[in-house]
Design a protein around this motif. Structure first.
Motif, PDB file in Angstrom:
ATOM      1  N   VAL A   1      -4.148   2.379  -1.720  1.00  0.00           N
ATOM      2  CA  VAL A   1      -5.779   2.749  -2.070  1.00  0.00           C
ATOM      3  C   VAL A   1      -6.645   1.455  -3.165  1.00  0.00           C
ATOM      4  N   ARG A   2      -6.045   0.922  -3.521  1.00  0.00           N
ATOM      5  CA  ARG A   2      -7.038  -0.224  -4.333  1.00  0.00           C
ATOM      6  C   ARG A   2      -7.715  -0.971  -2.951  1.00  0.00           C
ATOM      7  N   GLU A   3      -6.853  -1.358  -2.243  1.00  0.00           N
ATOM      8  CA  GLU A   3      -7.452  -2.555  -1.295  1.00  0.00           C
ATOM      9  C   GLU A   3      -8.077  -2.169  -0.231  1.00  0.00           C
ATOM     10  N   ASN A   4      -7.409  -0.650  -0.407  1.00  0.00           N
ATOM     11  CA  ASN A   4      -8.776   0.388   0.378  1.00  0.00           C
ATOM     12  C   ASN A   4     -10.622  -0.294  -0.400  1.00  0.00           C
TER      13      ASN A   4
ATOM     14  N   GLU B   1      -2.119   2.485  -6.211  1.00  0.00           N
ATOM     15  CA  GLU B   1      -0.709   1.594  -5.608  1.00  0.00           C
ATOM     16  C   GLU B   1      -0.553   2.575  -4.520  1.00  0.00           C
ATOM     17  N   ALA B   2      -0.904   3.788  -4.445  1.00  0.00           N
ATOM     18  CA  ALA B   2       0.176   4.859  -3.353  1.00  0.00           C
ATOM     19  C   ALA B   2      -0.517   4.196  -1.742  1.00  0.00           C
ATOM     20  N   LEU B   3       0.243   4.252  -1.005  1.00  0.00           N
ATOM     21  CA  LEU B   3      -0.653   3.967   0.932  1.00  0.00           C
ATOM     22  C   LEU B   3      -1.953   4.402   0.893  1.00  0.00           C
ATOM     23  N   ALA B   4      -2.711   4.159   1.177  1.00  0.00           N
ATOM     24  CA  ALA B   4      -3.760   5.078   1.528  1.00  0.00           C
ATOM     25  C   ALA B   4      -2.945   6.010   2.726  1.00  0.00           C
TER      26      ALA B   4
END
Lengths: 339, 527
Positions: free
Chosen positions: B370-373, B412-415
């Motif tokens: 989520v952060r990277e998105n 940090e959860a995967l989107a």
């Protein structure tokens, strides 16, 4: 019509943990341990089988012999992360070596030879970038074509594949030191590989460019819609890969005092194997520089160990293939079971 | 044999845990032949897991399955198919490069002699089968990729129907369908039920549930929250189902069971007073094969809705606007905040946000966190000179995860691991984090649960009150009526109506978009 009465007031969702919430917690999956465990198993196995394996001088040999493969694997990491694959990475290595060796042989000073070698390699990257991002050819096919063309080009450039030899006398020290010198107690190629790996790792993980590259490798359309420059970023990935591979080529030219056609090709398949072994280190199968280096070490230690126990060369590819297969099969099985 | 007919399918006592987390706790699903059972619940309630147990994708910790009174077990999708259990999934599992006919019969022996397939014959048969089973009229030799999302969805349903299933599970089948296409689907479902097929219908649209289901099974947090029967002993109309106010009351009860408490209705909103220079100015926009010469304005503080049936061109509008009409064969001019939009990038730079219809493909990067998105879109907020600032990025992500109530609240959860509603919150969050001022929302709540939907609306309305503009492209007419200040209706590639807020109504919008009004009488969706 039922209208909007079915909707609860804003923010009225039930509080408290929902089932499944904990599934998202970051936790190590067993598959992520496969590559490190394989590495450890190789170290232990050959440590037991050969008393010469776990010695300082042998480990130095291992590092020295993994430096160029490490650079090729780092180059491959960048391209695979960008959603592609680079079969022509060996051509970039070869052209880097050719450019450097030819310029040294022609009497140019070392830095010109280095820059010239890197520029030769960049040509490969530029062609790949155009084919993949502008023309829209699939990376596998585009780089396959470049590989074939590049192989032929080497033969034409060297008059049918004759090596270029640099005699001790005509090679400036400044160029010889690249392959044979030491810096901070490390062989120069090892130090160069470490620096190259660090820089690429930092660029991939710590810059907007790396973020866009990673996203574009997975989902180009989502990346474009998110405002990222997917096309130019992927294109630059091929350039960066060629540059890193070209560096390996320049080091190779110095190390081997010349240019032997097709010597870079040896790295292509090992680099691909190392990158995908390394990808098992990530919970999402993302390639990383660290992972690729682990993969490189697995391959190099395996070869080195097999040589030490005097295993016939006929068996060595089999052994490497089996190790690669074992890691990937185990990763696939574990991924299925985690469903 | 017992006097009473055995249930067609009876899956009882289902318990299932993932690791330490129990996602299903003693849930049962029993469906009689010819019965339509709606399975409802918010995202994460356990609906999908239950269906995956039924179809052998997940192995339950405990469960008892009987089909037509006989014990059965499913360990794989193949077992389920052998028992006649078919599922139409929410995400379309189609092979885009196949033709419609190939896709329709994929994996089935539609053989001519010796494994050879009579291609032209197959194409014609596909066209007939599609028309008969789901009322879809497309060319059998068209590529699946070239169908609209809605047509693909109907194709998927037809695929399942043609296998003559005994139990048919439809998972959010209408999420991408406009009302008229959904009606085709309902007809197909009713026909199947009349033939004795047991139907399990998963939907977020309670109105559909009310129109279609005999019984509603409500899940909440992995347990059975309750059951509501929509059948009536007295009524013989509509197959003996309750109607009118009584049905309304029962559906209200369903909503209560879903969320676990009484809900208040959404109050009438005041008419906004947008003003100033247009944020978005679209002039003479043309998208090949979709619409021509379309012009519209979105003012600051305004929600402009656009709707239409499949084939009307609405599907292509978001892409055309956000690329500034620069695609091949396209034309026109799109201005955003006074700057010309020439690419998706310039659209984003000028303050545009695009919430695309194909969420998993275009909205989020599923393998990124989520952060990277969020960081990918809000680059200006999380980097300097091209270098990511990790602490800043983390803080920005945490702030927007909290504000949009993404669950789990873990940057940090995967989107891709989030539920549909939470994925959509991430999509909105990344644009909010970037500070966008003009939102192009394409089917923003398709497949989104009721509570998340409400939260998305609330965030959007905050932005609008703050002077942002919204172009809301949707086939969900209630959403338009609830949210839009004015609505444009597309029909066959042209704007045919513009309705101010005071004149909005679901039935009216439906009538106009289906061509019954505005001077285009009796026109069907292009076949």
């Amino acid at each position: 019509m039922t209208a909007t009465t079915e909707r609860p007031a804003g923010g009225a969702a039930p509080a408290g943990a929902r089932p499944g919430a904990e599934r998202h917690r970051k936790r190590l999956r067993p598959a992520q341990l496969l590559a490190p465990l394989s590495l450890a198993a190789i170290v232990v196995t050959f440590g037991v089988l050969s008393e010469n394996f776990l010695t300082g001088s042998n480990l130095q040999v291992v590092l020295a012999s993994s430096a160029l493969l490490a650079l090729a694997a780092v180059a491959m990491t960048v391209v695979v992360r960008a959603g592609g694959i680079d079969l022509s990475v060996g051509v970039a290595v070869d052209l880097g070596a050719y450019g450097a060796a030819a310029l040294v042989a022609a009497g140019y000073v070392p830095w010109v030879a280095v820059v010239g070698g890197l520029l030769c390699a960049l040509v490969v990257g530029a062609v790949n970038a155009v084919l993949v991002t502008v023309v829209g050819i699939r990376p596998f096919l585009a780089t396959l074509a470049v590989w074939l063309i590049g192989s032929s080009a080497q033969q034409l450039l060297t008059g049918g594949g004759a090596p270029i030899y640099l005699s001790r006398g005509e090679t400036p020290d400044g160029f010889r030191v690249l392959g044979g010198g030491q810096v901070l107690g490390l062989d120069v190629p090892v130090a160069a590989a470490l620096v190259g790996a660090l820089v690429v790792a930092a660029v991939l993980g710590g810059t907007v460019w790396g973020r866009v590259l990673t996203a574009a490798g997975d989902q180009p359309s989502a990346t474009r819609i998110a405002g990222g420059a997917a096309g130019s970023t992927v294109a630059s990935a091929y350039l960066l890969a060629a540059l890193v591979a070209g560096l390996a080529g320049v080091l190779l030219a110095s190390k081997s005092s010349g240019f032997v056609p097709f010597s870079g090709q040896l790295y292509v398949l090992d680099a691909i194997g190392a990158v995908f072994i390394g990808a098992t280190l990530s919970r999402t199968g993302r390639t990383s520089v660290v992972g690729s280096l682990v993969g490189v070490l697995i391959f190099t230690l395996l070869s080195n160990g097999m040589n030490l126990v005097a295993l016939s060369a006929f068996w060595q590819d089999l052994a490497r293939g089996l190790v690669l297969l074992a890691v990937l099969v185990a990763a696939a099985v574990l991924a299925r079971r985690a469903r | 044999m017992a006097a009473e007919v055995a249930p067609r399918v009876s899956l009882t006592g289902v318990r299932k845990s993932f690791g330490a987390v129990r996602v299903l706790d003693d849930v049962s699903l029993v469906v009689a032949p010819g019965e339509v059972v709606a399975l409802v619940g918010e995202n994460g309630a356990g609906k999908s897991t239950l269906i995956k147990v039924l179809t052998g994708f997940h192995r339950a910790d405990t469960a008892v399955l009987e089909v037509d009174g006989r014990p059965a077990s499913v360990a794989s999708a193949r077992d389920a198919e052998a028992l006649g259990i078919r599922v139409v999934h929410q995400d379309r599992h189609l092979a885009g490069r196949l033709s419609v006919a190939e896709q329709l019969y994929l994996g089935r022996d539609e053989g001519g002699r010796g494994g050879l397939v009579h291609r032209r014959e197959l194409v014609r048969r596909a066209e007939r089968d599609l028309a008969a089973s789901v009322g879809l009229h497309v060319r059998g030799d068209a590529l699946v990729d070239d169908l609209t999302v809605a047509e693909q969805q109907l194709l998927q349903v037809a695929r399942a129907v043609l296998t003559r299933p005994r139990v048919l599970v439809l998972d959010e089948p209408t999420a991408s369908l406009a009302a008229a296409e959904a009606a085709l689907l309902f007809d197909a479902v009713r026909r199947l039920a009349a033939e004795g097929v047991a139907v399990v219908y998963i939907s977020h649209y309670l109105q559909e549930v009310g129109d279609l289901a005999d019984r509603v099974l409500v899940l909440r947090n992995g347990r059975t929250a309750g059951e509501v029967s929509l059948r009536s002993a007295e009524s013989d109309d509509d197959g003996g189902r309750v109607a009118g106010a009584e049905r309304h009351a029962l559906l209200d009860r369903v909503v209560e069971l879903m969320v676990g408490h009484q809900v208040a209705g959404l109050g009438e909103r005041e008419q906004r007073r947008p003003g100033g220079e247009p944020l978005l100015a679209v002039d003479g926009l043309t998208a090949p094969g979709a619409f021509t010469d379309l012009s519209l304005r979105v003012l600051p503080g305004e929600v402009v809705g656009v709707t239409g049936l499949i084939g009307s061109g609405v599907e292509a509008l978001a892409d055309a606007v956000t690329t500034g009409g620069t695609a091949r064969g396209a034309g026109g001019r799109v201005g955003l905040g006074g700057r010309r939009v020439r690419s998706r990038r310039s659209f984003a730079r000028a303050g545009g946000a695009h919430v695309p219809a194909q969420r998993r493909r275009d909205g989020i990067v599923v393998r990124a966190t989520v952060r990277e998105n969020i960081g990918l879109t809000a680059t200006g907020q999380v980097s300097r000179w091209g270098l990511l600032l990790p602490r800043r990025e983390r803080a920005v992500a945490e702030r927007w995860v909290e504000r949009t109530d993404v669950r789990p609240a873990d940057p940090e959860a995967l989107a891709g691991s989030l539920s549909g509603g939470n994925q959509q919150k991430v999509v909105l969050a990344k644009w909010l984090a970037r500070g966008s001022r003009l939102f192009v929302l394409d089917q923003p709540t398709a497949g989104v649960d009721v509570a998340s939907r409400e939260q998305l609306y609330a965030r959007i309305e905050e932005q609008v009150d703050d002077g942002a503009g919204v172009l809301l492209i949707t086939t969900d007419l209630e959403e338009l009526v609830g949210l839009a200040d004015r609505v444009l209706v597309l029909h066959r590639g042209a704007l045919v109506a513009e309705l101010p807020r005071a004149e909005l109504g679901v039935e009216r919008l439906l009538a106009i978009s289906s061509g019954q009004r505005a001077g285009r009488q009796g026109q069907e969706v292009p076949a």
